[in-house]
Design a protein around this motif. Structure first.
Motif, PDB file in Angstrom:
ATOM      1  N   ALA A   1     -47.933 -35.172 -15.327  1.00 34.53           N
ATOM      2  CA  ALA A   1     -46.717 -35.378 -15.957  1.00 34.53           C
ATOM      3  C   ALA A   1     -47.013 -35.971 -17.223  1.00 34.53           C
ATOM      4  O   ALA A   1     -47.587 -36.987 -17.322  1.00 34.53           O
ATOM      5  N   GLY A   2     -46.370 -35.425 -18.469  1.00 38.44           N
ATOM      6  CA  GLY A   2     -46.524 -36.111 -19.647  1.00 38.44           C
ATOM      7  C   GLY A   2     -46.651 -35.086 -20.652  1.00 38.44           C
ATOM      8  O   GLY A   2     -46.820 -33.911 -20.345  1.00 38.44           O
ATOM      9  N   ALA A   3     -46.506 -35.331 -21.834  1.00 39.17           N
ATOM     10  CA  ALA A   3     -46.357 -34.542 -23.193  1.00 39.17           C
ATOM     11  C   ALA A   3     -47.371 -35.052 -23.987  1.00 39.17           C
ATOM     12  O   ALA A   3     -47.815 -36.096 -24.171  1.00 39.17           O
ATOM     13  N   GLY A   4     -47.922 -33.822 -24.922  1.00 44.47           N
ATOM     14  CA  GLY A   4     -48.862 -34.273 -25.891  1.00 44.47           C
ATOM     15  C   GLY A   4     -48.281 -34.846 -27.075  1.00 44.47           C
ATOM     16  O   GLY A   4     -46.946 -35.244 -27.151  1.00 44.47           O
ATOM     17  N   ALA A   5     -49.215 -35.432 -27.788  1.00 44.89           N
ATOM     18  CA  ALA A   5     -48.483 -36.140 -29.044  1.00 44.89           C
ATOM     19  C   ALA A   5     -47.604 -35.297 -30.058  1.00 44.89           C
ATOM     20  O   ALA A   5     -46.587 -35.801 -30.152  1.00 44.89           O
ATOM     21  N   THR A   6     -47.786 -34.011 -30.323  1.00 42.75           N
ATOM     22  CA  THR A   6     -46.985 -33.378 -31.125  1.00 42.75           C
ATOM     23  C   THR A   6     -45.702 -32.910 -30.275  1.00 42.75           C
ATOM     24  O   THR A   6     -44.450 -32.996 -30.773  1.00 42.75           O
ATOM     25  N   ALA A   7     -45.878 -32.504 -28.990  1.00 40.31           N
ATOM     26  CA  ALA A   7     -44.546 -32.079 -28.332  1.00 40.31           C
ATOM     27  C   ALA A   7     -43.769 -33.233 -28.108  1.00 40.31           C
ATOM     28  O   ALA A   7     -42.553 -33.249 -28.202  1.00 40.31           O
ATOM     29  N   GLN A   8     -44.067 -34.420 -27.925  1.00 38.29           N
ATOM     30  CA  GLN A   8     -43.574 -35.789 -27.786  1.00 38.29           C
ATOM     31  C   GLN A   8     -42.619 -35.888 -28.977  1.00 38.29           C
ATOM     32  O   GLN A   8     -41.450 -36.255 -28.892  1.00 38.29           O
ATOM     33  N   LEU A   9     -43.462 -35.986 -30.298  1.00 32.99           N
ATOM     34  CA  LEU A   9     -42.565 -36.266 -31.432  1.00 32.99           C
ATOM     35  C   LEU A   9     -41.366 -35.334 -31.761  1.00 32.99           C
ATOM     36  O   LEU A   9     -40.374 -35.558 -31.881  1.00 32.99           O
ATOM     37  N   LEU A  10     -41.868 -34.159 -31.245  1.00 30.56           N
ATOM     38  CA  LEU A  10     -40.892 -33.040 -31.663  1.00 30.56           C
ATOM     39  C   LEU A  10     -39.573 -33.244 -30.766  1.00 30.56           C
ATOM     40  O   LEU A  10     -38.414 -33.124 -31.172  1.00 30.56           O
ATOM     41  N   MET A  11     -40.117 -33.377 -29.699  1.00 33.46           N
ATOM     42  CA  MET A  11     -38.863 -33.691 -28.418  1.00 33.46           C
ATOM     43  C   MET A  11     -37.887 -34.904 -28.905  1.00 33.46           C
ATOM     44  O   MET A  11     -36.667 -34.948 -28.740  1.00 33.46           O
ATOM     45  N   ASP A  12     -38.687 -35.968 -29.437  1.00 37.67           N
ATOM     46  CA  ASP A  12     -38.010 -37.140 -29.777  1.00 37.67           C
ATOM     47  C   ASP A  12     -37.076 -36.846 -30.908  1.00 37.67           C
ATOM     48  O   ASP A  12     -36.336 -37.786 -31.244  1.00 37.67           O
ATOM     49  N   HIS A  13     -37.471 -35.896 -31.652  1.00 35.76           N
ATOM     50  CA  HIS A  13     -36.399 -35.636 -32.762  1.00 35.76           C
ATOM     51  C   HIS A  13     -35.419 -34.379 -32.413  1.00 35.76           C
ATOM     52  O   HIS A  13     -34.997 -33.716 -33.657  1.00 35.76           O
ATOM     53  N   GLY A  14     -35.255 -34.014 -31.352  1.00 43.08           N
ATOM     54  CA  GLY A  14     -34.399 -33.164 -30.911  1.00 43.08           C
ATOM     55  C   GLY A  14     -34.765 -31.573 -30.823  1.00 43.08           C
ATOM     56  O   GLY A  14     -33.852 -30.783 -30.645  1.00 43.08           O
ATOM     57  N   ILE A  15     -36.008 -31.505 -31.026  1.00 43.03           N
ATOM     58  CA  ILE A  15     -36.637 -29.891 -30.908  1.00 43.03           C
ATOM     59  C   ILE A  15     -36.865 -29.609 -29.687  1.00 43.03           C
ATOM     60  O   ILE A  15     -37.424 -30.430 -28.726  1.00 43.03           O
ATOM     61  N   ARG A  16     -36.334 -28.490 -29.376  1.00 39.50           N
ATOM     62  CA  ARG A  16     -36.487 -28.221 -27.805  1.00 39.50           C
ATOM     63  C   ARG A  16     -37.892 -27.457 -27.623  1.00 39.50           C
ATOM     64  O   ARG A  16     -38.249 -26.525 -28.264  1.00 39.50           O
ATOM     65  N   VAL A  17     -38.676 -27.920 -26.898  1.00 47.11           N
ATOM     66  CA  VAL A  17     -40.127 -27.603 -26.923  1.00 47.11           C
ATOM     67  C   VAL A  17     -40.464 -26.615 -25.183  1.00 47.11           C
ATOM     68  O   VAL A  17     -39.892 -27.002 -24.417  1.00 47.11           O
ATOM     69  N   PHE A  18     -40.798 -25.501 -25.652  1.00 49.96           N
ATOM     70  CA  PHE A  18     -41.353 -24.483 -24.499  1.00 49.96           C
ATOM     71  C   PHE A  18     -43.016 -24.189 -24.501  1.00 49.96           C
ATOM     72  O   PHE A  18     -43.348 -24.196 -25.700  1.00 49.96           O
ATOM     73  N   ASN A  19     -43.336 -23.708 -23.349  1.00 49.94           N
ATOM     74  CA  ASN A  19     -44.801 -23.546 -23.101  1.00 49.94           C
ATOM     75  C   ASN A  19     -44.885 -21.892 -23.194  1.00 49.94           C
ATOM     76  O   ASN A  19     -43.735 -21.296 -22.701  1.00 49.94           O
ATOM     77  N   GLN A  20     -46.030 -21.502 -22.926  1.00 47.51           N
ATOM     78  CA  GLN A  20     -46.069 -19.858 -22.957  1.00 47.51           C
ATOM     79  C   GLN A  20     -45.722 -19.247 -21.611  1.00 47.51           C
ATOM     80  O   GLN A  20     -45.778 -18.092 -21.454  1.00 47.51           O
ATOM     81  N   HIS A  21     -45.746 -20.207 -20.467  1.00 41.18           N
ATOM     82  CA  HIS A  21     -45.138 -19.672 -19.468  1.00 41.18           C
ATOM     83  C   HIS A  21     -43.648 -19.902 -19.313  1.00 41.18           C
ATOM     84  O   HIS A  21     -43.062 -19.780 -17.939  1.00 41.18           O
ATOM     85  N   GLN A  22     -43.251 -20.200 -20.270  1.00 41.53           N
ATOM     86  CA  GLN A  22     -41.407 -20.569 -20.268  1.00 41.53           C
ATOM     87  C   GLN A  22     -40.860 -19.575 -21.418  1.00 41.53           C
ATOM     88  O   GLN A  22     -39.728 -19.954 -21.723  1.00 41.53           O
ATOM     89  N   LEU A  23     -41.446 -18.354 -21.553  1.00 45.90           N
ATOM     90  CA  LEU A  23     -40.947 -17.430 -22.671  1.00 45.90           C
ATOM     91  C   LEU A  23     -39.378 -17.046 -22.300  1.00 45.90           C
ATOM     92  O   LEU A  23     -38.542 -16.880 -23.073  1.00 45.90           O
ATOM     93  N   GLU A  24     -39.064 -16.792 -20.892  1.00 43.90           N
ATOM     94  CA  GLU A  24     -37.743 -16.132 -20.512  1.00 43.90           C
ATOM     95  C   GLU A  24     -36.882 -17.257 -20.910  1.00 43.90           C
ATOM     96  O   GLU A  24     -35.596 -17.029 -21.238  1.00 43.90           O
ATOM     97  N   GLN A  25     -37.268 -18.419 -20.437  1.00 40.74           N
ATOM     98  CA  GLN A  25     -36.272 -19.524 -20.684  1.00 40.74           C
ATOM     99  C   GLN A  25     -35.887 -19.657 -22.219  1.00 40.74           C
ATOM    100  O   GLN A  25     -35.016 -20.175 -22.759  1.00 40.74           O
ATOM    101  N   LEU A  26     -37.172 -19.695 -23.021  1.00 44.03           N
ATOM    102  CA  LEU A  26     -36.906 -19.789 -24.620  1.00 44.03           C
ATOM    103  C   LEU A  26     -36.119 -18.769 -25.088  1.00 44.03           C
ATOM    104  O   LEU A  26     -35.013 -19.133 -25.757  1.00 44.03           O
ATOM    105  N   GLU A  27     -36.324 -17.603 -24.764  1.00 49.00           N
ATOM    106  CA  GLU A  27     -35.409 -16.486 -25.066  1.00 49.00           C
ATOM    107  C   GLU A  27     -34.084 -16.867 -24.656  1.00 49.00           C
ATOM    108  O   GLU A  27     -33.097 -16.534 -25.652  1.00 49.00           O
ATOM    109  N   VAL A  28     -33.719 -17.204 -23.719  1.00 54.81           N
ATOM    110  CA  VAL A  28     -32.357 -17.445 -23.489  1.00 54.81           C
ATOM    111  C   VAL A  28     -31.782 -18.423 -24.190  1.00 54.81           C
ATOM    112  O   VAL A  28     -30.580 -18.565 -24.774  1.00 54.81           O
ATOM    113  N   ALA A  29     -32.551 -19.578 -24.376  1.00 59.53           N
ATOM    114  CA  ALA A  29     -32.418 -20.609 -24.960  1.00 59.53           C
ATOM    115  C   ALA A  29     -31.886 -20.357 -26.727  1.00 59.53           C
ATOM    116  O   ALA A  29     -30.996 -20.883 -27.173  1.00 59.53           O
ATOM    117  N   MET A  30     -32.606 -19.508 -27.284  1.00 51.68           N
ATOM    118  CA  MET A  30     -32.514 -19.375 -28.501  1.00 51.68           C
ATOM    119  C   MET A  30     -31.798 -18.143 -28.738  1.00 51.68           C
ATOM    120  O   MET A  30     -30.960 -17.927 -29.887  1.00 51.68           O
TER     121      MET A  30
END
Ligand code: SF4
Length: 152
Positions: A121-150
């Motif tokens: 469990a953990g996040a990469g450097a860019t993903a973590q910084l984006l999340m720390d600034h309120g950007i919601r981060v999804f990966n390529q296995h979460q496209l359905e959730q991304l579509e619902v969220a956006m």
């Protein structure tokens, strides 16, 4: 103003991965955003100053990011993360679609620092910084959730 989507360049088919390959991910929602001009492509490791191809790197227990050869590439990863955040903010991205498992882009799991293919469990450097600034981060296995969220 609908949000744009920051996307890992490798998911858009750009050959920027450490091994010189890509992870082209095709999905109707990505196509829709492309037609609407709402995709913002970025490779944090390349803009952070690393070459392609490059040795694989992992986050180790000390918090540094090192290559398989033992070189400390934390500064390049950090710079890439900061530039990615800046680009997201400048282009109105409240969401990001980043490649799973990467020491820059992974949003939920990263390799454990032993270079043995073990994910923790953990996040990469860019993903973590984006999340720390309120950007919601999804990966390529979460496209359905991304579509619902956006929405669309
Ligand atoms: Fe893809 Fe991110 Fe790795 Fe660049 S840093 S190749 S965008 S996973």
């Amino acid at each position: 103003q609908p949000s744009s989507l920051l996307v890992s360049a490798c998911l858009l088919g750009q050959a920027v991965r450490y091994d010189g390959g890509h992870l082209l991910t095709q999905h109707p929602f990505i196509e829709l955003l492309r037609k609407q001009n709402r995709l913002v492509s970025i490779c944090p490791e390349v803009i952070g100053g690393l070459p392609t191809p490059r040795p694989p790197a992992e986050l180790i227990a000390s918090g540094k990011i090192v290559t398989i050869d033992g070189d400390d590439v934390s500064a390049q990863f950090q710079k890439g993360a900061e530039l990615a955040l800046k680009k997201a903010q400048e282009t109105g991205c409240s969401f990001a679609l980043l490649a799973a498992g990467s020491p820059s882009c992974g949003n939920e799991r990263i390799y454990d620092g032993s270079f043995s293919g073990k994910l923790i469990a953990g996040a990469g450097a860019t993903a973590q910084l984006l999340m720390d600034h309120g950007i919601r981060v999804f990966n390529q296995h979460q496209l359905e959730q991304l579509e619902v969220a956006m929405g669309s």
